[in-house]
Structures are given as C-alpha cells and as structure tokens.
Write a protein that holds these residues in place. Structure first.
Motif, PDB file in Angstrom:
ATOM      1  N   TYR A 144      -7.241  15.102  50.886  1.00 49.92           N
ATOM      2  CA  TYR A 144      -6.598  14.305  51.887  1.00 49.92           C
ATOM      3  C   TYR A 144      -7.528  12.876  51.618  1.00 49.92           C
ATOM      4  O   TYR A 144      -7.049  11.780  51.247  1.00 49.92           O
ATOM      5  N   CYS A 279       3.851  11.791  55.656  1.00 50.87           N
ATOM      6  CA  CYS A 279       3.425  12.522  57.051  1.00 50.87           C
ATOM      7  C   CYS A 279       3.594  11.304  58.157  1.00 50.87           C
ATOM      8  O   CYS A 279       3.448  10.380  58.079  1.00 50.87           O
ATOM      9  N   CYS A 282       0.150   9.669  59.473  1.00 54.34           N
ATOM     10  CA  CYS A 282      -0.689   8.875  58.747  1.00 54.34           C
ATOM     11  C   CYS A 282       0.099   8.319  57.626  1.00 54.34           C
ATOM     12  O   CYS A 282      -0.374   7.383  57.028  1.00 54.34           O
ATOM     13  N   CYS A 291       1.197  16.093  57.624  1.00 59.99           N
ATOM     14  CA  CYS A 291       0.310  16.598  56.545  1.00 59.99           C
ATOM     15  C   CYS A 291      -0.682  17.479  57.032  1.00 59.99           C
ATOM     16  O   CYS A 291      -1.004  17.658  58.079  1.00 59.99           O
ATOM     17  N   CYS A 294      -3.560  16.078  58.831  1.00 66.47           N
ATOM     18  CA  CYS A 294      -3.419  15.732  60.303  1.00 66.47           C
ATOM     19  C   CYS A 294      -3.151  16.989  61.327  1.00 66.47           C
ATOM     20  O   CYS A 294      -3.512  17.093  62.395  1.00 66.47           O
TER      21      CYS A 294
HETATM   22 ZN   LIG Z   1      -1.191  12.971  57.950  1.00 69.22          ZN
END
Ligand SMILES: [Zn+2]
Ligand SMILES: [Zn+2]
Lengths: 330, 70
Positions: A144, A279, A282, A291, A294
């Motif tokens: 990420y 997502c 974010c 995601c 998150c």
């Molecule tokens: Zn996210």
C-alpha cells in the motif's frame, strides 16, 4: 589463480552458466548488463520517466538502487529511492541506516516514511491489534505505502528488488496451489491503473540471488545482511528456494529458463477476477470496497489511515522538492 | 596434515569447526555443510572464494547464505 576472461586480472567470481571467470570490475558490469537487458527487453522504463525504487536496506535493494542509478543517465530516467521504517525494533533501525547510507553514497534522493509517525505504531503492534499474521500485515502495508508514494510522487513505475530466484520460487509456490491468478502477477512489469495504482517493474528479473549478493558485496555498498526477526524459516518458500537451487546446481541455467519462459507466457495466465475499484476511504486501488490497508488500520486504530499516509508522503516529498510541477496544486 | 577450519555461518552467527584434512575446495566445504554454490558464498577476509579455491586447516572463513527470507 584464475583470471578474468575479459581482461586477465585476477578473477573474483565464476559464472557457471557461461563457464567463465570475471574480475571485480567485469563482474559488476556483467550484472549491470543483465539489468539493462531486462529493462530493454521488457520495456520497463522510457526516457523522461520517473522511477521510484523501493529500498529495504537488504542486498537486493542495494543492487537495485545501484544498478538503476548507473543506468539512469544512459537510459534517461529519473530515480528516487523510497524507504519505509516498519517499526520492527532494532532490525528496522539497522535497515534504515543501511538504506540512508546507500542512497547517500549513490547520490540518489531517498524519501523515508516512518510508519510509527503516521500510525503511532509499527508492524508488530499493528499485527497484534488487528489480529492478523505479521507477514501478511507487513506485505499489505508495504504494498500500500509504496503504491501511495508512487502516486503522490507522480512516478511512472515502481521498481521492486525481486530477483530471478524470488520469481522462480513464487511461480512454483503458486503452481503447487494452482493459483494461476497469482502467477499472472509475476511478470517483469505490471500495468499502471491511472490515478489509483502505479505499474511495477522488476529490474532484477534476470539476476540470480547469488549475483545480487555478490554485486552488493563487490561494489562495496552498504547493505544489511540480517533477517527480519519475524521470518519463518520453515515456510514453504524457503524449502522451495533450496529445491530450485539444487536443480540449478545440477543443471546450471534452469532458473533463468524458468523466468524467461514465464515472462513470455505471462499473458496466458488468467488475471484475478473482480473489478479494479477505488477505495472509498483513501481513493487508491482496491479489489472492491475498502482497501486492505484501510481495513487493517480501521481494525487496529478505529479509523482508516490511507489518507493520512498519502498526506504525510506528500508533505515529505514537498519538503524535498520532489513533487512534480503538474501536481503541486492539486 | 589433518586439521580444522573455523567457519562462521551468516546470517545465523553460529561458529563451528570443520574438518578439512589437508584442505578442501570452497565447493566441497559448502557441500559438507549441506549447501551449494547457488545458496551460499564462502568469504575469506571478506573476499569471495572461487569454487576451486582451497580452505586450509587454521583458516577462518565465513559461509554467507545468500537466500533472503523477508
Ligand atoms: Zn484505502
Ligand atoms: Zn576483468
């Protein structure tokens, strides 16, 4: 005393596949040539593009950053290093020092993000509070954060330090469980999904693990030769790596065949099902809904932290003057 | 001409004495430790040995596993 097959200087390494000895200088050039060949053959980077190289402090990232910095002039791309401090005690401290020394020595700008400064905790606490296995949390977090950094920096590609041995082993592991979708991700490069995910390239695709180690060692670059304290030595990957290397020992070149043939047939493997989406928390890539980063941070901290990570990276990049002109107001 | 060499295993950090007789090749030493040239490199004074270079009694060498696990 064996001599270099190119210049007759004392040899420091023997390349079994080519049945020849090389001196230090020609060994380094041999590895650099492999990286250049992979970049050209698989169309990894174009002129004027920006490459963000993920640097962990280990030998592969040392070889990655060094070879890319040597090739960036000739191939005309811009190189930035990126390091994530994962908060894994002493190990992270040592790897941060190695990464910083490496970047300084090569004169490559290094953006370093300390996970604890954004989340208030590192991987160990994050894994505990989200009640998920360390290595899976660590993998999700790294994936990420690296992608977030690439998006914020407007990078055209993320360079990862996977070597040929890594690829051969992931390939076999996925094959054993017939996870063909996972194999589809093992090519030399993956595509960019505009605005949500930056494509990844693997410049060490044709470089053996041992070659990567010798390159770091012989070029005198700093690297940490220590394992993450959470690594599980019994895991299947380790067994497979040994098995592949026993095969290679009996039939030199077999690993290279595995990766080059895989790269050729990569398009024949099925892509993971499901749409690529954004997502909602974010705005970066997800496979539906929030995601994984998150979700993990929501479980551990009560709120999703993707947006915070993105902001922090942006601030760091601005401080270093690394934001691209087209992005600076958005 | 019997003797032992001192071997330090990296990254484990463990040290052991290995019987090398009058001297064994780096390749043979790796085999005796259950490894091969793809998995590990033998270093003496920080410099890599070629497969046919000999490790002799009284030598101190490092056997560095190149497999990264993490
Ligand atoms: Zn996210
Ligand atoms: Zn030479």
């Amino acid at each position: 005393m064996a001599k270099c097959s190119v210049c007759q200087a004392p040899a420091v390494a023997y390349v079994r596949v080519q049945r020849r000895y090389l001196c230090r200088q020609h060994y380094l050039e041999y590895v650099e040539a492999k990286v250049e060949r992979a970049i050209r053959r698989y169309g990894m980077v174009g002129r004027g593009q920006r490459v963000l190289a993920a640097v962990s402090g280990g030998k592969d990232s040392s070889t990655l950053l060094a070879t890319l910095s040597r090739l960036s002039g000739r191939l005309g791309f811009e190189l930035i290093g990126f390091y994530i401090h994962l908060g894994i005690y002493d190990y992270s401290e040592k790897s941060r020092r190695a990464a910083e020394e490496l970047a300084a020595k090569l004169g490559v700008p290094l953006l370093a993000l300390d996970l604890r400064e954004v989340l208030g905790m590192g991987i160990p606490e994050l894994a505990k509070t989200s009640r998920r296995p360390y290595c899976s949390v660590c993998g999700s977090v790294k994936r990420y954060v690296i992608n977030a950094a690439a998006v914020e920096l407007g990078a055209d590609a993320v360079a990862l330090g996977h070597n040929a041995d890594d690829i051969a082993v992931y390939n076999m592991k996925s094959f054993l469980s017939q996870d063909l979708e996972a194999i589809s991700k093992l090519g030399a490069k993956t595509d960019t999904v505009e605005g949500v995910a930056v494509g990844r390239i693997r410049p060490l695709y044709l470089v053996y693990e041992k070659e990567s180690f010798l390159y770091s060692l012989l070029s005198g670059l700093p690297f940490l030769h220590e394992e993450c304290p959470f690594v599980d030595r019994r895991q299947l990957e380790v067994e497979l790596k040994e098995a592949v290397n026993r095969l290679e020992d009996k039939s030199p070149g077999i690993k290279m065949q595995m990766v080059t043939r895989l790269a050729k047939r990569i398009g024949d493997y099925p892509r993971p099902r499901g749409e690529v989406s954004r997502c909602p928390s974010c705005g970066l890539i997800s496979s539906g809904g929030e995601c994984s980063f998150c979700r993990i941070t929501r479980r551990a901290l009560g709120r999703p932290m993707g947006m915070e990570v993105r902001r922090r990276i942006r601030a760091l990049a601005a401080e270093m003057g690394l934001l691209r002109a087209s992005q600076s107001h958005s | 001409m019997e003797g032992r060499a001192r071997v330090r295993l990296v990254p484990e950090g463990r040290e052991l004495d290995v019987e090398v007789g009058g001297g064994v090749t780096a390749r043979r030493l790796l085999e005796e430790l259950g490894m091969n040239e793809e998995m590990a490199v033998v270093l003496r004074d920080g410099a890599p040995l070629l497969p046919e270079d000999r490790v002799r009694p009284g030598d101190r060498v490092e056997v560095v596993r190149v497999l990264s696990g993490g």
